[in-house]
Write an enzyme that holds these catalytic residues in place. Structure first.
Site, PDB file in Angstrom:
ATOM      1  CB  CYS A  79      -0.989  -0.065   1.162  1.00 24.88           C
ATOM      2  SG  CYS A  79      -2.439   0.933   0.867  1.00 24.88           S
ATOM      3  CG  HIS A 169      -3.273  -3.284   3.911  1.00 30.66           C
ATOM      4  ND1 HIS A 169      -2.319  -2.666   4.680  1.00 30.66           N
ATOM      5  CD2 HIS A 169      -3.906  -2.304   3.242  1.00 30.66           C
ATOM      6  CE1 HIS A 169      -2.365  -1.364   4.476  1.00 30.66           C
ATOM      7  NE2 HIS A 169      -3.321  -1.111   3.611  1.00 30.66           N
ATOM      8  CD  GLU A 171      -0.580  -5.392   6.188  1.00 34.15           C
ATOM      9  OE1 GLU A 171      -0.474  -5.909   5.049  1.00 34.15           O
ATOM     10  OE2 GLU A 171      -0.881  -4.200   6.361  1.00 34.15           O
TER      11      GLU A 171
HETATM   12  N1  GLN Z   1      -3.677   6.382   1.040  1.00 32.20           N
HETATM   13  C1  GLN Z   1      -2.381   6.085   1.580  1.00 32.20           C
HETATM   14  C2  GLN Z   1      -1.278   6.893   0.894  1.00 32.20           C
HETATM   15  O1  GLN Z   1      -1.516   7.523  -0.081  1.00 32.20           O
HETATM   16  C3  GLN Z   1      -2.061   4.621   1.510  1.00 32.20           C
HETATM   17  C4  GLN Z   1      -3.050   3.856   2.323  1.00 32.20           C
HETATM   18  C5  GLN Z   1      -2.507   2.639   3.000  1.00 32.20           C
HETATM   19  O2  GLN Z   1      -1.306   2.430   3.086  1.00 32.20           O
HETATM   20  N2  GLN Z   1      -3.395   1.873   3.583  1.00 32.20           N
HETATM   21  O3  GLN Z   1      -0.173   6.878   1.334  1.00 32.20           O
END
Ligand code: GLN
Length: 194
Positions: A79, A169, A171
């Site tokens: 992410c 994710h 995890e």
């Molecule tokens: N929206 C976040 C970003 O732009 C990422 C979201 C996440 O890691 N769950 O960094």
């Protein structure tokens, strides 16, 4: 094998728990001297990429980590971690580590569809659970990067050499298969002596 987990912010504890389930050692990287412990690999968790990017600079972690990633240390970014590894963001002028050949869209699913769950194919693993939280997706991979998972028409996982990224994710579900996949990557890299 001992994996360093960037623990400045975000979902780092959950990654440690997944590795624990697999019987893999890990430690948290919070400051420069933690890097001197010589991690075999790095996990960059989800969180807020802008905050993590700022902290990496302030704590002087940016340069040494970038050098290790460029030197071939295996890295998994989930992410926000995926955002930090992208060479280009399509809706943001920032570039952080910029080590992976891909163009990424931040908060790509918009505010309404901020979070969702699905199950889809991951190349080399099979069908796995995927939890998205204000997630990015990969608009394009090029060069040496290869897409590993596509869902809803968008690339959500990719690999380039020793770099592995997921927009979701891995995890946050009981399923350890992506972490297992990463551990196999690390083992291969250790065995090849790189
Ligand atoms: N929206 C976040 C970003 O732009 C990422 C979201 C996440 O890691 N769950 O960094």
């Amino acid at each position: 094998m001992n994996i360093g987990i960037l623990a400045l912010q975000g979902a780092f504890i959950e990654h440690r728990q997944m590795l624990e389930k697999l019987g893999i050692q890990s430690f948290e990287i919070r400051q420069k001297r933690d890097i001197e412990r010589g991690p075999d690999a790095l996990i960059i968790p989800g969180g807020e990429s802008t905050v993590m990017g700022k902290l990496l600079r302030q704590l002087e972690l940016y340069e040494p980590l970038k050098a290790r990633i460029e030197g071939g240390m295996p890295v998994m970014g989930t992410c926000a971690g995926l955002i930090l590894l992208a060479k280009k963001l399509s809706n943001d002028s920032s570039v952080y580590f910029g080590t992976m050949d891909m163009t990424v869209r931040r908060n790509a699913y918009g505010r309404q569809l901020g979070s969702f769950y699905t199950e889809d194919e991951f190349k080399g693993i099979g069908k796995i659970p995927m939890t998205f939280i204000r997630a990015p997706y990969i608009e394009e991979v090029y060069g040496d990067a290869e897409a590993l998972a596509v869902t809803g028409g968008h690339i959500v996982a990719a690999r380039q050499g020793n770099q592995l990224v997921t927009a979701f994710h891995p995890e946050l579900n009981g399923d350890t298969s992506v972490h297992r996949y990463f551990a196999d990557m690390i083992e291969e890299s250790l065995a090849s002596g790189k």
